[in-house]
Design a protein around this motif. Structure first.
Motif, PDB file in Angstrom:
ATOM      1  N   GLY A 282       0.784  -1.221   0.000  1.00  0.00           N
ATOM      2  CA  GLY A 282       0.000   0.000   0.000  1.00  0.00           C
ATOM      3  C   GLY A 282       0.816   1.272   0.000  1.00  0.00           C
ATOM      4  O   GLY A 282       0.260   2.363   0.171  1.00  0.00           O
ATOM      5  N   ALA A 283       2.138   1.155  -0.183  1.00  0.00           N
ATOM      6  CA  ALA A 283       2.979   2.350  -0.173  1.00  0.00           C
ATOM      7  C   ALA A 283       2.769   3.207  -1.410  1.00  0.00           C
ATOM      8  O   ALA A 283       2.951   4.434  -1.366  1.00  0.00           O
ATOM      9  CB  ALA A 283       4.452   1.961  -0.051  1.00  0.00           C
ATOM     10  N   VAL A 284       2.414   2.586  -2.539  1.00  0.00           N
ATOM     11  CA  VAL A 284       2.176   3.322  -3.787  1.00  0.00           C
ATOM     12  C   VAL A 284       0.945   2.765  -4.472  1.00  0.00           C
ATOM     13  O   VAL A 284       0.497   1.648  -4.189  1.00  0.00           O
ATOM     14  CB  VAL A 284       3.395   3.217  -4.754  1.00  0.00           C
ATOM     15  CG1 VAL A 284       4.634   3.820  -4.143  1.00  0.00           C
ATOM     16  CG2 VAL A 284       3.645   1.773  -5.177  1.00  0.00           C
ATOM     17  N   THR A 285       0.396   3.555  -5.377  1.00  0.00           N
ATOM     18  CA  THR A 285      -0.650   3.083  -6.276  1.00  0.00           C
ATOM     19  C   THR A 285      -0.048   2.936  -7.668  1.00  0.00           C
ATOM     20  O   THR A 285       0.929   3.623  -8.012  1.00  0.00           O
ATOM     21  CB  THR A 285      -1.839   4.051  -6.316  1.00  0.00           C
ATOM     22  OG1 THR A 285      -1.372   5.354  -6.715  1.00  0.00           O
ATOM     23  CG2 THR A 285      -2.496   4.149  -4.956  1.00  0.00           C
ATOM     24  N   ALA A 286      -0.621   2.056  -8.475  1.00  0.00           N
ATOM     25  CA  ALA A 286      -0.010   1.693  -9.756  1.00  0.00           C
ATOM     26  C   ALA A 286       0.139   2.893 -10.689  1.00  0.00           C
ATOM     27  O   ALA A 286       1.208   3.119 -11.270  1.00  0.00           O
ATOM     28  CB  ALA A 286      -0.834   0.592 -10.427  1.00  0.00           C
ATOM     29  N   THR A 287      -0.921   3.677 -10.859  1.00  0.00           N
ATOM     30  CA  THR A 287      -0.893   4.792 -11.808  1.00  0.00           C
ATOM     31  C   THR A 287       0.081   5.878 -11.375  1.00  0.00           C
ATOM     32  O   THR A 287       0.884   6.380 -12.177  1.00  0.00           O
ATOM     33  CB  THR A 287      -2.299   5.385 -11.970  1.00  0.00           C
ATOM     34  OG1 THR A 287      -3.204   4.358 -12.381  1.00  0.00           O
ATOM     35  CG2 THR A 287      -2.304   6.499 -13.007  1.00  0.00           C
ATOM     36  N   ASN A 288       0.034   6.258 -10.101  1.00  0.00           N
ATOM     37  CA  ASN A 288       0.915   7.307  -9.595  1.00  0.00           C
ATOM     38  C   ASN A 288       2.374   6.880  -9.679  1.00  0.00           C
ATOM     39  O   ASN A 288       3.252   7.681 -10.025  1.00  0.00           O
ATOM     40  CB  ASN A 288       0.538   7.645  -8.151  1.00  0.00           C
ATOM     41  CG  ASN A 288       1.354   8.788  -7.571  1.00  0.00           C
ATOM     42  OD1 ASN A 288       2.462   8.593  -7.082  1.00  0.00           O
ATOM     43  ND2 ASN A 288       0.804   9.995  -7.627  1.00  0.00           N
TER      44      ASN A 288
ATOM     45  N   PHE B  95      -4.644  -5.760 -16.677  1.00  0.00           N
ATOM     46  CA  PHE B  95      -5.894  -5.658 -15.921  1.00  0.00           C
ATOM     47  C   PHE B  95      -5.680  -5.849 -14.423  1.00  0.00           C
ATOM     48  O   PHE B  95      -6.542  -5.454 -13.626  1.00  0.00           O
ATOM     49  CB  PHE B  95      -6.894  -6.694 -16.435  1.00  0.00           C
ATOM     50  CG  PHE B  95      -8.205  -6.707 -15.694  1.00  0.00           C
ATOM     51  CD1 PHE B  95      -9.122  -5.671 -15.859  1.00  0.00           C
ATOM     52  CD2 PHE B  95      -8.508  -7.736 -14.816  1.00  0.00           C
ATOM     53  CE1 PHE B  95     -10.330  -5.670 -15.164  1.00  0.00           C
ATOM     54  CE2 PHE B  95      -9.716  -7.750 -14.124  1.00  0.00           C
ATOM     55  CZ  PHE B  95     -10.623  -6.721 -14.304  1.00  0.00           C
ATOM     56  N   ILE B  96      -4.538  -6.420 -14.015  1.00  0.00           N
ATOM     57  CA  ILE B  96      -4.330  -6.739 -12.599  1.00  0.00           C
ATOM     58  C   ILE B  96      -4.433  -5.503 -11.694  1.00  0.00           C
ATOM     59  O   ILE B  96      -5.080  -5.567 -10.641  1.00  0.00           O
ATOM     60  CB  ILE B  96      -2.981  -7.457 -12.410  1.00  0.00           C
ATOM     61  CG1 ILE B  96      -3.052  -8.854 -13.045  1.00  0.00           C
ATOM     62  CG2 ILE B  96      -2.631  -7.582 -10.929  1.00  0.00           C
ATOM     63  CD1 ILE B  96      -1.729  -9.590 -13.040  1.00  0.00           C
ATOM     64  N   PRO B  97      -3.818  -4.342 -12.028  1.00  0.00           N
ATOM     65  CA  PRO B  97      -4.010  -3.163 -11.164  1.00  0.00           C
ATOM     66  C   PRO B  97      -5.476  -2.755 -11.022  1.00  0.00           C
ATOM     67  O   PRO B  97      -5.907  -2.364  -9.938  1.00  0.00           O
ATOM     68  CB  PRO B  97      -3.191  -2.077 -11.887  1.00  0.00           C
ATOM     69  CG  PRO B  97      -2.144  -2.824 -12.630  1.00  0.00           C
ATOM     70  CD  PRO B  97      -2.820  -4.082 -13.088  1.00  0.00           C
ATOM     71  N   THR B  98      -6.228  -2.854 -12.126  1.00  0.00           N
ATOM     72  CA  THR B  98      -7.662  -2.543 -12.050  1.00  0.00           C
ATOM     73  C   THR B  98      -8.380  -3.533 -11.146  1.00  0.00           C
ATOM     74  O   THR B  98      -9.244  -3.158 -10.339  1.00  0.00           O
ATOM     75  CB  THR B  98      -8.288  -2.569 -13.457  1.00  0.00           C
ATOM     76  OG1 THR B  98      -7.567  -1.662 -14.309  1.00  0.00           O
ATOM     77  CG2 THR B  98      -9.754  -2.169 -13.412  1.00  0.00           C
ATOM     78  N   PHE B  99      -8.040  -4.809 -11.270  1.00  0.00           N
ATOM     79  CA  PHE B  99      -8.610  -5.853 -10.404  1.00  0.00           C
ATOM     80  C   PHE B  99      -8.344  -5.531  -8.941  1.00  0.00           C
ATOM     81  O   PHE B  99      -9.233  -5.648  -8.093  1.00  0.00           O
ATOM     82  CB  PHE B  99      -8.007  -7.207 -10.787  1.00  0.00           C
ATOM     83  CG  PHE B  99      -8.367  -8.335  -9.863  1.00  0.00           C
ATOM     84  CD1 PHE B  99      -9.508  -9.094 -10.088  1.00  0.00           C
ATOM     85  CD2 PHE B  99      -7.561  -8.651  -8.768  1.00  0.00           C
ATOM     86  CE1 PHE B  99      -9.843 -10.138  -9.235  1.00  0.00           C
ATOM     87  CE2 PHE B  99      -7.891  -9.690  -7.907  1.00  0.00           C
ATOM     88  CZ  PHE B  99      -9.032 -10.435  -8.151  1.00  0.00           C
ATOM     89  N   HIS B 100      -7.123  -5.111  -8.638  1.00  0.00           N
ATOM     90  CA  HIS B 100      -6.769  -4.790  -7.256  1.00  0.00           C
ATOM     91  C   HIS B 100      -7.539  -3.570  -6.752  1.00  0.00           C
ATOM     92  O   HIS B 100      -8.005  -3.550  -5.609  1.00  0.00           O
ATOM     93  CB  HIS B 100      -5.266  -4.531  -7.171  1.00  0.00           C
ATOM     94  CG  HIS B 100      -4.799  -4.059  -5.825  1.00  0.00           C
ATOM     95  ND1 HIS B 100      -4.824  -4.858  -4.705  1.00  0.00           N
ATOM     96  CD2 HIS B 100      -4.303  -2.857  -5.422  1.00  0.00           C
ATOM     97  CE1 HIS B 100      -4.361  -4.171  -3.674  1.00  0.00           C
ATOM     98  NE2 HIS B 100      -4.044  -2.958  -4.083  1.00  0.00           N
ATOM     99  N   ASN B 101      -7.689  -2.544  -7.603  1.00  0.00           N
ATOM    100  CA  ASN B 101      -8.402  -1.336  -7.187  1.00  0.00           C
ATOM    101  C   ASN B 101      -9.883  -1.613  -6.929  1.00  0.00           C
ATOM    102  O   ASN B 101     -10.490  -1.022  -6.033  1.00  0.00           O
ATOM    103  CB  ASN B 101      -8.257  -0.247  -8.253  1.00  0.00           C
ATOM    104  CG  ASN B 101      -6.847   0.309  -8.324  1.00  0.00           C
ATOM    105  OD1 ASN B 101      -6.112   0.278  -7.338  1.00  0.00           O
ATOM    106  ND2 ASN B 101      -6.459   0.802  -9.494  1.00  0.00           N
ATOM    107  N   ILE B 102     -10.467  -2.515  -7.720  1.00  0.00           N
ATOM    108  CA  ILE B 102     -11.894  -2.814  -7.580  1.00  0.00           C
ATOM    109  C   ILE B 102     -12.154  -3.686  -6.361  1.00  0.00           C
ATOM    110  O   ILE B 102     -13.045  -3.411  -5.550  1.00  0.00           O
ATOM    111  CB  ILE B 102     -12.432  -3.488  -8.852  1.00  0.00           C
ATOM    112  CG1 ILE B 102     -12.376  -2.515 -10.034  1.00  0.00           C
ATOM    113  CG2 ILE B 102     -13.868  -3.984  -8.646  1.00  0.00           C
ATOM    114  CD1 ILE B 102     -12.749  -3.149 -11.360  1.00  0.00           C
ATOM    115  N   THR B 103     -11.372  -4.757  -6.223  1.00  0.00           N
ATOM    116  CA  THR B 103     -11.648  -5.749  -5.175  1.00  0.00           C
ATOM    117  C   THR B 103     -10.880  -5.502  -3.884  1.00  0.00           C
ATOM    118  O   THR B 103     -11.273  -6.025  -2.832  1.00  0.00           O
ATOM    119  CB  THR B 103     -11.289  -7.149  -5.676  1.00  0.00           C
ATOM    120  OG1 THR B 103      -9.867  -7.210  -5.929  1.00  0.00           O
ATOM    121  CG2 THR B 103     -12.042  -7.478  -6.963  1.00  0.00           C
ATOM    122  N   LYS B 104      -9.770  -4.761  -3.947  1.00  0.00           N
ATOM    123  CA  LYS B 104      -8.863  -4.541  -2.818  1.00  0.00           C
ATOM    124  C   LYS B 104      -8.194  -5.831  -2.352  1.00  0.00           C
ATOM    125  O   LYS B 104      -7.571  -5.867  -1.287  1.00  0.00           O
ATOM    126  CB  LYS B 104      -9.600  -3.890  -1.628  1.00  0.00           C
ATOM    127  CG  LYS B 104     -10.292  -2.586  -1.959  1.00  0.00           C
ATOM    128  CD  LYS B 104      -9.345  -1.578  -2.569  1.00  0.00           C
ATOM    129  CE  LYS B 104     -10.056  -0.277  -2.950  1.00  0.00           C
ATOM    130  NZ  LYS B 104      -9.171   0.667  -3.640  1.00  0.00           N
TER     131      LYS B 104
END
Length: 465
Positions: free
Chosen positions: A195-201, A263-272
Motif C-alpha cells: 500500500g505504499a504506492v498506487t499503480a498509476t501514480n 488488468f491486474i491493477p484494475t482488479f486490485h483497485n476494484i476488489t482490494k
C-alpha cells in the motif's frame, strides 16, 4: 541476540554480493538467513515479545499464565505468519506471471519479435531491440524478459563483442522498463502490495526518470558499434512439437496474457484483494484456453521435452526462494526493534530522502537490487495522513505517506544500481553467465554512462517533486 540476528543478515548480504566470484548460490544464502533469523528470534522470544508486543501478548493469553510454549505459539500465530503472508504474496505473483510467460513462449506467441529484427543497420537494431525489451519488461518480469531477449540476440549475432554490447543494452532496458511499473519488478510489487504506492501514480512519477536512465547509456553504447552489422540467417522456430496454433490463435493468447497483466491493477483497485489473486485469475483463464487450443498435444511426449523452459524454470524457482528468504530475514530483523532505531537515526542524522536514495543506488550496484530495496523499505514505516498532520516536520514526514517520494526514490535508485554494475540485478547476472563477460569490461563500457543517466533521472524526479 538482536545484534547476532543482524550480523547474520549482514554476512548473508556479503555472501550475496560476492556470489558471482565465490559461486555461492544467493537463493540458498537468503533462505538460510531467513530461517536462522527466526530460529534465533524464537529462542529468545520472551524478551522480544515483551519489548515489542507486550499488550498484544497479554491479550493473546486471555488471563492464562505466560510460558515458553505460549510465547512460541504467539510468535508462530501472530508474528511469524504475517511475514510469511507478505512473502507468499510476492512469490505467488511471480509464480503466476512467469507461468503466463512460459505458456505464451511455448506457443510461439513471441516469435514475431525475431521478425522485427531484420535490419543490418547496427544502431537501428540496437534501438529496436532495446525498445522491445523496455516495453516487454514493463509488463513481465526482468529475468524472463532478459533471458528471452538474450536468446534471440545470441541467435542473430555471431560476433561475441557485438553480442556483449547488445546484451548490455538489453540489461539496461530490462532494468529501466521493469522499474517503470508495479508489475515489472519485484521492488515495485512489494511497494504496491504493502500500500505504499498506487499503480498509476508510481508509473507516472517514474516514467521520465526511467526513460532518461535508459536512453542515455543506450545511446552511448550505440556509438561503439560499426555502421552495419552481420546477422546470422534465422528462421522462425519449428513449433510442431510444442503447439499446433495458427497465427490468430497465438494473437488471442498473447492478448489474453498481456492484456490480463494490464488488468491486474484494475482488479486490485476494484476488489482490494492482493494482486497475486488477479495474476492467478489471468493464469487460470490462459491455461484453459491453452488446453483448448492444444488439446491434441496434451498427452504427447513432446510436451515435456522442452530444454529451454526447464532451464528458465530453474532460474524462476531460485528467484522465488530468494525473494521469500529476504522477506523472512528482514521480518526477523524488524521484530527485534533494530530497524526502528535505524529509522530514528536516519530521521535525525540524515533527514533527507534524496541522500538515502543515493545510498540505495550505490549499495544496490554491488548487492542485489531487491534485497537493497526491501531493506530500505523496511527501515521506515508507512505514515498516514493523521500522523503527518500532527507532526512538527510535516514536509519531511509526507515523503513516507502513500505515494510519498521516498518509496519512488528508493525503487528507482535500487533498480538503477543494477545498471551500474551487473552484480546488482538478475538481468545483469544472466548476461554475465551467458556471454562470460567481465564486470570490469561492463563498468568501463556501460557503468559510467549508467551513473550519469541515473543521476540525471534522479534530478528530473527531484524537479518534478
Amino acid at each position: 541476540m538482536a545484534l547476532v540476528i543482524v550480523s547474520i543478515l549482514l554476512i548473508g548480504y556479503f555472501l550475496i554480493a560476492t556470489g558471482y566470484a565465490t559461486n555461492v548460490n544467493r537463493a540458498a544464502v537468503a533462505m538460510f538467513v531467513g530461517t536462522a533469523g527466526w530460529v534465533l528470534y524464537i529462542c529468545f522470544g520472551t524478551d522480544f515479545v515483551m519489548s515489542q508486543h507486550q499488550a498484544d501478548y497479554l491479550e493473546f493469553l486471555s488471563g492464562a499464565a505466560s510460558s515458553s510454549t505460549n510465547v512460541k505459539r504467539f510468535i508462530a500465530e501472530d508474528i511469524f505468519i504475517k511475514y510469511v503472508g507478505k512473502g507468499a504474496e510476492i512469490v505467488l505473483f511471480l509464480l503466476a506471471t512467469m507461468t503466463i510467460v512460459e505458456i505464451l513462449n511455448n506457443n510461439g506467441c513471441f516469435d514475431f519479435l525475431q521478425e522485427l529484427l531484420k535490419t543490418r543497420n547496427s544502431k537501428h537494431l540496437l534501438w529496436i531491440m532495446s525498445v522491445m525489451t523496455f516495453v516487454i519488461s514493463a509488463n513481465l518480469d526482468n529475468l524472463t524478459t532478459t533471458t528471452m531477449m538474450l536468446v534471440i540476440m545470441h541467435k542473430l549475432l555471431p560476433n561475441r563483442r557485438q553480442r556483449m554490447i547488445y546484451g548490455c543494452a538489453i540489461v539496461l532496458a530490462a532494468n529501466c522498463g521493469g522499474a517503470l511499473t508495479v508489475i515489472g519488478d519485484p521492488n515495485g510489487l512489494v511497494l504496491w502490495s504493502t500500500g505504499a504506492v498506487t499503480a498509476t501514480n508510481f508509473s507516472a512519477s517514474l516514467a521520465l526518470p526511467c526513460l532518461i536512465a535508459w536512453a542515455l547509456p543506450t545511446y552511448w553504447l550505440g556509438r561503439s558499434l560499426p555502421e552495419h552489422i552481420d546477422l546470422q540467417c534465422s528462421t522462425m522456430p519449428y513449433r510442431g512439437d510444442d503447439t499446433n496454433l495458427n497465427k490468430w490463435q497465438r494473437v488471442v493468447m498473447l492478448i489474453l496474457g498481456i492484456g490480463g497483466l494490464w488488468f491486474i491493477p484494475t482488479f486490485h483497485n476494484i476488489t482490494k484483494l492482493s494482486p497475486f489473486l488477479g495474476a492467478l485469475c489471468v493464469l487460470s483463464v490462459l491455461w484453459i484456453v491453452n488446453e483448448i487450443f492444444n488439446h491434441k498435444l496434451m498427452n504427447a511426449d513432446q510436451m515435456i521435452q522442452r530444454a529451454v523452459p526447464r532451464a528458465l524454470q530453474y532460474g524462476v524457482i531460485q528467484l522465488m526462494l530468494f525473494v521469500m528468504g529476504i522477506m523472512l530475514a528482514l521480518g526477523a530483523v524488524k521484530e527485534t526493534g533494530i530497524l526502528s532505531n535505524v529509522a530514528g537515526f536516519c530521521d535525525t542524522s540524515i533527514h533527507n530522502v534524496w541522500i538515502m536514495g543515493a545510498v540505495t543506488g550505490c549499495v544496490s550496484s554491488v548487492l542485489d537490487s531487491f534485497a537493497t530495496c526491501v531493506s530500505f523499505i523496511s527501515i521506515h514505516p508507512l505514515v498516514d495522513t493523521v500522523d503527518v498532520a500532527s507532526s512538527t516536520d510535516a514536509p519531511y514526514m509526507s515523503a513516507f505517506m502513500q505515494n510519498g517520494v521516498y518509496w519512488k526514490v528508493v525503487a528507482f535508485c535500487s533498480a538503477m544500481g543494477g545498471n551500474i554494475l551487473p552484480l546488482g540485478s538478475v538481468s545483469g547476472l544472466a548476461l554475465l553467465k551467458m556471454e562470460r563477460m567481465h564486470v570490469g569490461w561492463y563498468f568501463k563500457n556501460v557503468g559510467v554512462a549508467a551513473i550519469i543517466g541515473w543521476l540525471l533521472g534522479l534530478a528530473v524526479m527531484w524537479l518534478c517533486c
